[in-house]
Design an enzyme around this catalytic site. Structure first.
Site, PDB file in Angstrom:
ATOM      1  N   GLY A  32       0.776  -1.238   0.000  1.00  9.21           N
ATOM      2  CA  GLY A  32       0.000   0.000   0.000  1.00  9.21           C
ATOM      3  C   GLY A  32       0.800   1.277   0.000  1.00  9.21           C
ATOM      4  O   GLY A  32       1.767   1.447  -0.753  1.00  9.21           O
ATOM      5  N   ILE A  33       0.413   2.184   0.888  1.00  9.67           N
ATOM      6  CA  ILE A  33       0.990   3.531   0.944  1.00  9.67           C
ATOM      7  C   ILE A  33       2.467   3.470   1.348  1.00  9.67           C
ATOM      8  O   ILE A  33       3.301   4.194   0.800  1.00  9.67           O
ATOM      9  CB  ILE A  33       0.167   4.395   1.935  1.00  9.67           C
ATOM     10  N   GLY A  34       2.791   2.578   2.306  1.00  5.74           N
ATOM     11  CA  GLY A  34       4.188   2.473   2.773  1.00  5.74           C
ATOM     12  C   GLY A  34       5.126   2.055   1.662  1.00  5.74           C
ATOM     13  O   GLY A  34       6.220   2.596   1.514  1.00  5.74           O
ATOM     14  N   TYR A  71     -10.504   1.680  15.390  1.00  2.26           N
ATOM     15  CA  TYR A  71      -9.588   2.326  14.441  1.00  2.26           C
ATOM     16  C   TYR A  71      -9.515   3.835  14.709  1.00  2.26           C
ATOM     17  O   TYR A  71      -8.427   4.403  14.799  1.00  2.26           O
ATOM     18  CB  TYR A  71     -10.099   2.045  13.028  1.00  2.26           C
TER      19      TYR A  71
HETATM   20  N1  NAP Z   1      -6.042   3.189   2.669  1.00  3.09           N
HETATM   21  C1  NAP Z   1      -6.722   4.208   3.144  1.00  3.09           C
HETATM   22  O1  NAP Z   1      -7.776   4.584   2.611  1.00  3.09           O
HETATM   23  C2  NAP Z   1      -6.200   4.953   4.347  1.00  3.09           C
HETATM   24  C3  NAP Z   1      -6.860   6.142   4.736  1.00  3.09           C
HETATM   25  C4  NAP Z   1      -6.387   6.834   5.854  1.00  3.09           C
HETATM   26  C5  NAP Z   1      -5.279   6.349   6.553  1.00  3.09           C
HETATM   27  N2  NAP Z   1      -4.670   5.187   6.133  1.00  3.09           N
HETATM   28  C6  NAP Z   1      -3.522   4.710   6.921  1.00  3.09           C
HETATM   29  O2  NAP Z   1      -2.426   4.509   6.054  1.00  3.09           O
HETATM   30  C7  NAP Z   1      -1.534   3.551   6.647  1.00  3.09           C
HETATM   31  C8  NAP Z   1      -1.089   2.535   5.607  1.00  3.09           C
HETATM   32  O3  NAP Z   1      -2.201   1.717   5.287  1.00  3.09           O
HETATM   33  P1  NAP Z   1      -2.506   1.165   3.817  1.00  3.09           P
HETATM   34  O4  NAP Z   1      -3.764   1.786   3.387  1.00  3.09           O
HETATM   35  O5  NAP Z   1      -1.310   1.266   2.964  1.00  3.09           O
HETATM   36  O6  NAP Z   1      -2.868  -0.368   4.149  1.00  3.09           O
HETATM   37  P2  NAP Z   1      -2.070  -1.724   3.868  1.00  3.09           P
HETATM   38  O7  NAP Z   1      -1.771  -1.873   2.424  1.00  3.09           O
HETATM   39  O8  NAP Z   1      -2.883  -2.784   4.523  1.00  3.09           O
HETATM   40  O9  NAP Z   1      -0.689  -1.512   4.636  1.00  3.09           O
HETATM   41  C9  NAP Z   1      -0.585  -1.656   6.030  1.00  3.09           C
HETATM   42  C10 NAP Z   1       0.816  -2.091   6.379  1.00  3.09           C
HETATM   43  O10 NAP Z   1       0.907  -2.244   7.803  1.00  3.09           O
HETATM   44  C11 NAP Z   1       1.573  -3.473   8.067  1.00  3.09           C
HETATM   45  N3  NAP Z   1       1.236  -4.042   9.364  1.00  3.09           N
HETATM   46  C12 NAP Z   1       0.045  -4.482   9.798  1.00  3.09           C
HETATM   47  N4  NAP Z   1       0.165  -4.991  11.044  1.00  3.09           N
HETATM   48  C13 NAP Z   1       1.468  -4.862  11.406  1.00  3.09           C
HETATM   49  C14 NAP Z   1       2.217  -5.217  12.551  1.00  3.09           C
HETATM   50  N5  NAP Z   1       1.662  -5.826  13.606  1.00  3.09           N
HETATM   51  N6  NAP Z   1       3.531  -4.936  12.576  1.00  3.09           N
HETATM   52  C15 NAP Z   1       4.123  -4.340  11.524  1.00  3.09           C
HETATM   53  N7  NAP Z   1       3.476  -3.991  10.400  1.00  3.09           N
HETATM   54  C16 NAP Z   1       2.155  -4.262  10.344  1.00  3.09           C
HETATM   55  C17 NAP Z   1       1.109  -4.394   6.945  1.00  3.09           C
HETATM   56  O11 NAP Z   1       1.981  -5.511   6.867  1.00  3.09           O
HETATM   57  P3  NAP Z   1       1.550  -6.852   6.091  1.00  3.09           P
HETATM   58  O12 NAP Z   1       1.805  -6.541   4.658  1.00  3.09           O
HETATM   59  O13 NAP Z   1       2.459  -7.892   6.657  1.00  3.09           O
HETATM   60  O14 NAP Z   1       0.128  -7.103   6.406  1.00  3.09           O
HETATM   61  C18 NAP Z   1       1.190  -3.454   5.755  1.00  3.09           C
HETATM   62  O15 NAP Z   1       2.496  -3.382   5.252  1.00  3.09           O
HETATM   63  C19 NAP Z   1      -2.288   2.940   7.833  1.00  3.09           C
HETATM   64  O16 NAP Z   1      -1.831   3.534   9.034  1.00  3.09           O
HETATM   65  C20 NAP Z   1      -3.727   3.354   7.565  1.00  3.09           C
HETATM   66  O17 NAP Z   1      -4.473   3.448   8.763  1.00  3.09           O
HETATM   67  C21 NAP Z   1      -5.096   4.495   5.051  1.00  3.09           C
END
Ligand code: NAP
Length: 326
Positions: free
Chosen positions: A46-48, A201
């Site tokens: 995702g974003i990371g 959340y």
């Molecule tokens: N997507 C949106 O619409 C949105 C909107 C607002 C804010 N955000 C925030 O943006 C950030 C990135 O999320 P994303 O949307 O890119 O979702 P994502 O693709 O699900 O990425 C989340 C990342 O966090 C990792 N993670 C989960 N549990 C973990 C743990 N216990 N220890 C270490 N790493 C862990 C996941 O690892 P795995 O790959 O191993 O699962 C994955 O790399 C989050 O903080 C989310 O709340 C997202």
């Protein structure tokens, strides 16, 4: 015929304008980060992952902090394949934020391998995770999104202080606005129960903004600035545990929202990138769409920020010592 063409152009223009509007801002900072170390949690998707690529293209040395090492190695391979400069250094290190032992081990590894860190991006997050209590005794969303990053940040402050200028970026969400002070403080009474997944959340995202606010004040006379970023709605795996995503009928219904209103991971990473590159050194702020924005009234409350910081230390119950680094 002409009516049909005009109608198609009108619908196309409106659709494209909506798409551009929801795509949000683009980071235009020309700053390079050659050789500067940036740690990104949750960098395996995702974003990371998108952010790590953007940073690597600007020459930064990246630490991909990943729960799943296989995914981390694949991410490193994907990023290197897109880089023209193959000398950029990318490290994959294991980090499970749902385990304090893993956070401590990760921090110790970084302290032994790096002299300083330019930035820590607290990006990892989960949503709709089934109710689980971690090995440390906390609700899993609360520990992964907030408590884990709280501990990690304190453990890395020493390395962040050694850089000339450094930054902590906490990734939050609009969901912080849906939480009231009762829900926020309910955590103090029971660390294992939440009313709903969205409250679980939202609490963590509000807690991250309060943490940003208080830590930025604590570090006011240091080289470290601390800000929060809301990336906006982005097409990622964040909702992988949600019943709405896993139901095929609902998934199809949500299709227009995903296509039109949600950003790509690269677009979602832009505000994080901006926060890391901008020459604006204001601290304790919230960014979205590459601009400063105002958080909710609760998230802007300095007294609450201090109280919640102290409550967090109480909740951690001597599991780690903030005074050693702060
Ligand atoms: N997507 C949106 O619409 C949105 C909107 C607002 C804010 N955000 C925030 O943006 C950030 C990135 O999320 P994303 O949307 O890119 O979702 P994502 O693709 O699900 O990425 C989340 C990342 O966090 C990792 N993670 C989960 N549990 C973990 C743990 N216990 N220890 C270490 N790493 C862990 C996941 O690892 P795995 O790959 O191993 O699962 C994955 O790399 C989050 O903080 C989310 O709340 C997202």
């Amino acid at each position: 015929m002409w009516r049909y063409i005009a109608g198609t152009i009108a619908v196309g223009s409106v659709t494209y304008s909506l798409y551009r509007y929801f795509a949000g801002g683009v980071c235009k900072c020309p700053t390079r980060l050659d050789g500067l170390v940036v740690v990104v949690t949750g960098a395996s998707s995702g974003i990371g992952k998108a952010l790590a690529l953007e940073l690597a293209q600007r020459g930064a040395t990246i630490v991909l902090a990943c729960r799943d090492i296989e995914k981390g190695i694949n991410t490193k391979r994907d990023i290197l394949a897109k880089l023209s400069n193959k000398n950029v250094k990318i490290f994959v290190k294991p980090l499970n934020l749902a385990s304090i032992a893993s956070i401590i081990k990760f921090s110790e590894t970084l302290k032994s391998e790096f002299d300083e860190i330019y930035a820590l991006v607290n990006n990892a997050g989960i949503y709709y995770h089934p109710h689980t209590v971690t090995e440390d005794g906390y609700e899993i969303t609360f520990q992964t999104n907030y408590l884990g990053h709280f501990i990690l940040t304190h453990n890395l402050l020493g390395l962040l202080k050694k850089a000339d200028h450094s930054r902590v970026v906490n990734v939050t969400s609009q969901a912080h606005k849906q939480v009231n002070s009762y829900d926020l403080n309910a955590i103090a009474k029971s660390q294992t129960e939440f009313r709903s997944h969205s409250v679980a959340y939202g609490v963590t995202k509000l807690a991250l903004i309060l943490f940003t606010r208080y830590l930025s004040k604590k570090l006011l006379n240091t080289n470290i600035i601390v800000n929060a970023v809301d990336p906006g709605t982005t097409k990622t795996d964040l909702l992988r545990h949600s019943p709405y995503t896993n139901n095929q009928f609902l998934y199809v219904l949500q299709w227009p929202i995903r296509v039109l209103l949600a950003k790509s991971p690269c677009q979602g990473a832009q505000s994080l990138l901006h926060c890391l590159l901008t020459s604006n050194r204001s601290t304790g702020q919230l960014y979205t769409d590459c601009k400063l924005t105002l958080p909710s009234a609760l998230a802007s409350d300095d007294k609450l920020a201090q109280d919640y910081y102290e409550l967090t230390i109480e909740i951690l119950d001597n599991k780690f010592n903030t005074e050693s680094e702060c």
